[in-house]
Design a protein around this motif. Sequence first.
Motif, PDB file in Angstrom:
ATOM      1  N   ILE A  53       0.836  -1.212   0.000  1.00  0.00           N
ATOM      2  CA  ILE A  53       0.000   0.000   0.000  1.00  0.00           C
ATOM      3  C   ILE A  53       0.867   1.257   0.000  1.00  0.00           C
ATOM      4  CG2 ILE A  53      -1.737   1.321   1.260  1.00  0.00           C
ATOM      5  CD1 ILE A  53      -2.845  -1.287   2.328  1.00  0.00           C
ATOM      6  N   VAL A 108       2.298   2.573  -3.337  1.00  0.00           N
ATOM      7  CA  VAL A 108       1.260   3.158  -4.200  1.00  0.00           C
ATOM      8  C   VAL A 108       0.930   4.569  -3.719  1.00  0.00           C
ATOM      9  CG1 VAL A 108      -1.145   2.937  -4.955  1.00  0.00           C
ATOM     10  CG2 VAL A 108       0.310   0.893  -4.780  1.00  0.00           C
ATOM     11  N   LEU A 123      -6.359   7.109   0.039  1.00  0.00           N
ATOM     12  CA  LEU A 123      -5.504   5.976   0.408  1.00  0.00           C
ATOM     13  C   LEU A 123      -4.614   6.299   1.615  1.00  0.00           C
ATOM     14  CD1 LEU A 123      -4.833   3.076  -0.432  1.00  0.00           C
ATOM     15  CD2 LEU A 123      -3.026   3.993  -1.914  1.00  0.00           C
ATOM     16  N   THR A 148      -6.428   5.319   4.735  1.00  0.00           N
ATOM     17  CA  THR A 148      -6.436   3.855   4.839  1.00  0.00           C
ATOM     18  C   THR A 148      -5.091   3.346   5.341  1.00  0.00           C
ATOM     19  OG1 THR A 148      -7.950   3.773   2.968  1.00  0.00           O
ATOM     20  CG2 THR A 148      -6.790   1.739   3.527  1.00  0.00           C
TER      21      THR A 148
END
Lengths: 81, 349
Positions: free
Chosen positions: B41, B44, B71, B74
Amino acid sequence: MNASTERELSATAPDPFVRLAAELAAEVWVTKRRLHTVERELARRGIELDIDRAAASDAGDRTERDAFIARIFGTVLPADS
Amino acid sequence: MDPVRRASRGQLGTMTAMPRLDQELYLDFVEGLRKFTIGTITPVLAQQVRGSVAAGTPLPEVCDAVNKIPLATTRNTLLTATQEMNWRTVVEAYEPCRDEFERKLAAAETEGPGRLELDPDFELPEYYSAVEYHLQPGSYQADPIGGYVYHYGTKVFHLGSNDRDEVKIARALELPEPTDGQVRTVVDIGCSIGQVTCAMAERWPDAEAWGIDLAAPLLRYGHARAVEAGCRVIFSQQDARSLRFDDASVDLVYMGTLLHEMPVEAGRDALREARRILRPGGVFVLHDMLQPTDPIDAWASYDRDFDTRFNGERYAYQFVHSGVDSAVRDLFGTVESTSDRTTTWTCVV
């Protein structure tokens, strides 16, 4: 789903964690039920398990774990990543 | 479940196994999730940040921009959640073993082949006792069984790559010897539970190996491990800013991931102290957080700030942007530095 609900849903950004939680809850439920079934069947055949007495084991190959996590949590990533 | 059974599952790598299988599996999952968060993650997100925020942008503007990226929420949630899940589970799992652990630590205190030097009147610096490093409950110093907790907790931090001290042993094996080959005294400053220290002692069996730290629980645990392994290390409770070594008395000093856990000025004092105790030709190896690029990479700046504010790394951002490279070069005659995910300085007096 009627047209009104569809419009409401499309007006809000999707929350990836709701999808993630749904995926995860499904996996947990399947695992719990399967384990319960196995333990019950073993007990019926006279085999009592004492799992916590077993020695710790090095996870070693973590491929399966990592693939599981990627499948569940990969849902938070953008589609093109 | 009786106390004997609770701690009867042996070892996992070099750690005391979780008393229950469910706890072990839970932490294995947490480790995997942290690995996915950091390894999949985060890159990205970093790419998204670099695509939208120019290098050299001031931190407040970087934070404003990053916090608008979904994101980021998250990823940050997963990082803090896994850290909390990790510590909570390790602390709860080991609590029923407390008496047994304390007996083991006490029994090892007077055993060899090395020794343990604790100062009952030792006063911890305020900057240190005020922080729960990496969010560990009680941090390094407040819980007598904190060494056990730290060891299993950092298994997750290392994402399973250090279960048998592999990372720490490799670190010790990479240390260069003084060119004259004389290695009589080696010192690991900020040794925590002594994983690198023991590897140094094994590499140089004829040398006196010292592990220095502020935290008595970590030193006691490190000593108990060394006793069990037959490893000859002197674990000593000392402040890196005022070491009890004579001037020019040490051949090799290793200081790993210590300075980012100190305020900048305290860290500078520790550097000067390391320089003081090294003999001419002695080697100093400093290993710590990756140093910033010029101009400063927006993602790196955000990530270090996040660590500082939300991961119990109170001094990390200050340290990284403090110009430690210049400070090291001012102190030592020869300095070489290399960077990958971290930065290492190899210095000769």
